[in-house]
Design a protein around this motif. Sequence first.
Motif, mmCIF file in Angstrom:
data_model
loop_
_atom_site.group_PDB
_atom_site.id
_atom_site.type_symbol
_atom_site.label_atom_id
_atom_site.label_comp_id
_atom_site.label_asym_id
_atom_site.label_seq_id
_atom_site.Cartn_x
_atom_site.Cartn_y
_atom_site.Cartn_z
ATOM 1 N N SER A 181 -10.901 20.614 6.190
ATOM 2 C CA SER A 181 -9.861 19.687 6.640
ATOM 3 C C SER A 181 -8.516 20.374 6.846
ATOM 4 O O SER A 181 -7.681 19.897 7.595
ATOM 5 C CB SER A 181 -9.669 18.563 5.623
ATOM 6 O OG SER A 181 -10.881 17.891 5.410
ATOM 7 N N ILE A 182 -8.306 21.468 6.135
ATOM 8 C CA ILE A 182 -7.067 22.237 6.231
ATOM 9 C C ILE A 182 -7.433 23.661 6.628
ATOM 10 O O ILE A 182 -8.392 24.228 6.110
ATOM 11 C CB ILE A 182 -6.312 22.238 4.886
ATOM 12 C CG1 ILE A 182 -5.893 20.819 4.515
ATOM 13 C CG2 ILE A 182 -5.086 23.142 4.939
ATOM 14 C CD1 ILE A 182 -5.208 20.715 3.158
ATOM 15 N N LYS A 183 -6.640 24.233 7.535
ATOM 16 C CA LYS A 183 -6.879 25.606 7.964
ATOM 17 C C LYS A 183 -6.727 26.565 6.792
ATOM 18 O O LYS A 183 -5.887 26.373 5.921
ATOM 19 C CB LYS A 183 -5.898 25.992 9.073
ATOM 20 C CG LYS A 183 -6.072 25.202 10.337
ATOM 21 C CD LYS A 183 -5.038 25.607 11.364
ATOM 22 C CE LYS A 183 -5.154 24.734 12.598
ATOM 23 N NZ LYS A 183 -4.123 25.058 13.592
ATOM 24 N N THR A 184 -7.519 27.612 6.808
ATOM 25 C CA THR A 184 -7.489 28.590 5.716
ATOM 26 C C THR A 184 -6.297 29.535 5.807
ATOM 27 O O THR A 184 -6.053 30.293 4.880
ATOM 28 C CB THR A 184 -8.784 29.421 5.688
ATOM 29 O OG1 THR A 184 -8.926 30.088 6.949
ATOM 30 C CG2 THR A 184 -9.982 28.549 5.425
ATOM 31 N N ASN A 185 -5.549 29.493 6.900
ATOM 32 C CA ASN A 185 -4.401 30.387 7.058
ATOM 33 C C ASN A 185 -3.376 30.211 5.938
ATOM 34 O O ASN A 185 -2.697 31.156 5.562
ATOM 35 C CB ASN A 185 -3.704 30.145 8.400
ATOM 36 C CG ASN A 185 -4.595 30.455 9.566
ATOM 37 O OD1 ASN A 185 -5.653 31.043 9.422
ATOM 38 N ND2 ASN A 185 -4.162 30.034 10.746
ATOM 39 N N SER A 186 -3.240 29.018 5.427
ATOM 40 C CA SER A 186 -2.241 28.739 4.401
ATOM 41 C C SER A 186 -2.718 29.106 2.994
ATOM 42 O O SER A 186 -1.907 29.180 2.072
ATOM 43 C CB SER A 186 -1.867 27.254 4.426
ATOM 44 O OG SER A 186 -3.019 26.458 4.148
ATOM 45 N N PHE A 187 -3.995 29.368 2.842
ATOM 46 C CA PHE A 187 -4.544 29.569 1.501
ATOM 47 C C PHE A 187 -3.920 30.749 0.747
ATOM 48 O O PHE A 187 -3.570 30.592 -0.434
ATOM 49 C CB PHE A 187 -6.071 29.710 1.541
ATOM 50 C CG PHE A 187 -6.679 29.792 0.176
ATOM 51 C CD1 PHE A 187 -6.787 28.664 -0.607
ATOM 52 C CD2 PHE A 187 -7.102 31.006 -0.332
ATOM 53 C CE1 PHE A 187 -7.323 28.734 -1.890
ATOM 54 C CE2 PHE A 187 -7.641 31.081 -1.607
ATOM 55 C CZ PHE A 187 -7.749 29.947 -2.380
ATOM 56 N N GLU A 198 4.693 23.542 -0.189
ATOM 57 C CA GLU A 198 3.807 24.384 0.625
ATOM 58 C C GLU A 198 2.471 23.678 0.870
ATOM 59 O O GLU A 198 1.913 23.769 1.964
ATOM 60 C CB GLU A 198 3.583 25.717 -0.080
ATOM 61 C CG GLU A 198 3.050 26.794 0.803
ATOM 62 C CD GLU A 198 4.035 27.234 1.879
ATOM 63 O OE1 GLU A 198 3.562 27.661 2.949
ATOM 64 O OE2 GLU A 198 5.260 27.144 1.683
ATOM 65 N N ILE A 199 1.963 22.978 -0.114
ATOM 66 C CA ILE A 199 0.715 22.219 0.071
ATOM 67 C C ILE A 199 0.936 21.111 1.092
ATOM 68 O O ILE A 199 0.089 20.900 1.980
ATOM 69 C CB ILE A 199 0.216 21.659 -1.281
ATOM 70 C CG1 ILE A 199 -0.318 22.795 -2.144
ATOM 71 C CG2 ILE A 199 -0.857 20.597 -1.062
ATOM 72 C CD1 ILE A 199 -0.678 22.397 -3.563
ATOM 73 N N THR A 200 2.050 20.426 0.994
ATOM 74 C CA THR A 200 2.353 19.361 1.956
ATOM 75 C C THR A 200 2.456 19.921 3.364
ATOM 76 O O THR A 200 1.938 19.333 4.318
ATOM 77 C CB THR A 200 3.665 18.648 1.574
ATOM 78 O OG1 THR A 200 3.520 18.112 0.249
ATOM 79 C CG2 THR A 200 3.991 17.525 2.533
ATOM 80 N N ALA A 201 3.103 21.061 3.518
ATOM 81 C CA ALA A 201 3.226 21.706 4.828
ATOM 82 C C ALA A 201 1.853 22.111 5.366
ATOM 83 O O ALA A 201 1.565 21.940 6.550
ATOM 84 C CB ALA A 201 4.139 22.919 4.747
ATOM 85 N N ALA A 202 0.990 22.617 4.491
ATOM 86 C CA ALA A 202 -0.355 23.017 4.905
ATOM 87 C C ALA A 202 -1.166 21.802 5.362
ATOM 88 O O ALA A 202 -1.921 21.886 6.328
ATOM 89 C CB ALA A 202 -1.079 23.728 3.766
ATOM 90 N N GLU A 203 -0.988 20.697 4.678
ATOM 91 C CA GLU A 203 -1.701 19.478 5.057
ATOM 92 C C GLU A 203 -1.248 18.960 6.420
ATOM 93 O O GLU A 203 -2.021 18.370 7.153
ATOM 94 C CB GLU A 203 -1.502 18.385 4.001
ATOM 95 C CG GLU A 203 -2.234 18.665 2.719
ATOM 96 C CD GLU A 203 -1.931 17.650 1.639
ATOM 97 O OE1 GLU A 203 -0.884 16.966 1.706
ATOM 98 O OE2 GLU A 203 -2.746 17.534 0.725
ATOM 99 N N LYS A 204 0.019 19.187 6.741
ATOM 100 C CA LYS A 204 0.543 18.749 8.017
ATOM 101 C C LYS A 204 0.229 19.737 9.138
ATOM 102 O O LYS A 204 0.522 19.476 10.291
ATOM 103 C CB LYS A 204 2.058 18.549 7.931
ATOM 104 C CG LYS A 204 2.449 17.386 7.051
ATOM 105 C CD LYS A 204 3.957 17.242 6.994
ATOM 106 C CE LYS A 204 4.348 16.080 6.100
ATOM 107 N NZ LYS A 204 5.798 15.959 5.998
ATOM 108 N N GLY A 205 -0.318 20.885 8.771
ATOM 109 C CA GLY A 205 -0.701 21.882 9.764
ATOM 110 C C GLY A 205 0.418 22.790 10.190
ATOM 111 O O GLY A 205 0.355 23.432 11.235
ATOM 112 N N LYS A 206 1.468 22.884 9.383
ATOM 113 C CA LYS A 206 2.598 23.754 9.725
ATOM 114 C C LYS A 206 2.327 25.169 9.316
ATOM 115 O O LYS A 206 1.631 25.485 8.445
ATOM 116 C CB LYS A 206 3.875 23.252 9.053
ATOM 117 C CG LYS A 206 4.319 21.921 9.617
ATOM 118 C CD LYS A 206 5.611 21.507 8.986
ATOM 119 C CE LYS A 206 6.073 20.178 9.578
ATOM 120 N NZ LYS A 206 7.278 19.692 8.975
#
Length: 106
Positions: free
Chosen positions: A52-58, A98-106
């Motif tokens: 559901s969330i891109k792995t780029n933010s992990f 950062e988690i919120t930003a990742a969820e929004k796809g930023k």
Amino acid sequence: MRTKLSILFLIATMTACVHMTPQKVAVNSLFTAGKTVNTAYAAYVDSVLAGSIKTNSFPRVSTLYGEFQSAFGIAVAGLPGTNSIGPVVVKSAVVLREITAAEKGK
């Protein structure tokens, strides 16, 4: 969901300050920060694993989470003094942002 957790964290921290010793406030603040960040991180990892969330933010989120855990450990080790709570609150806010930003796809 994350906004609700952030609001819960703020309310719990504010209400913990009524008629309590500094040590009790410190314990309550640490518990609330730890519970909020751990819950948010677990949900984030579940979302990454589910695709559901891109792995780029992990890498960034996991590094920030590790920094939060380090600050949390230091604060727990120094509980009689309340000076180590500040870094925990700051790091928890950074992880949640950062988690919120990742969820929004930023």
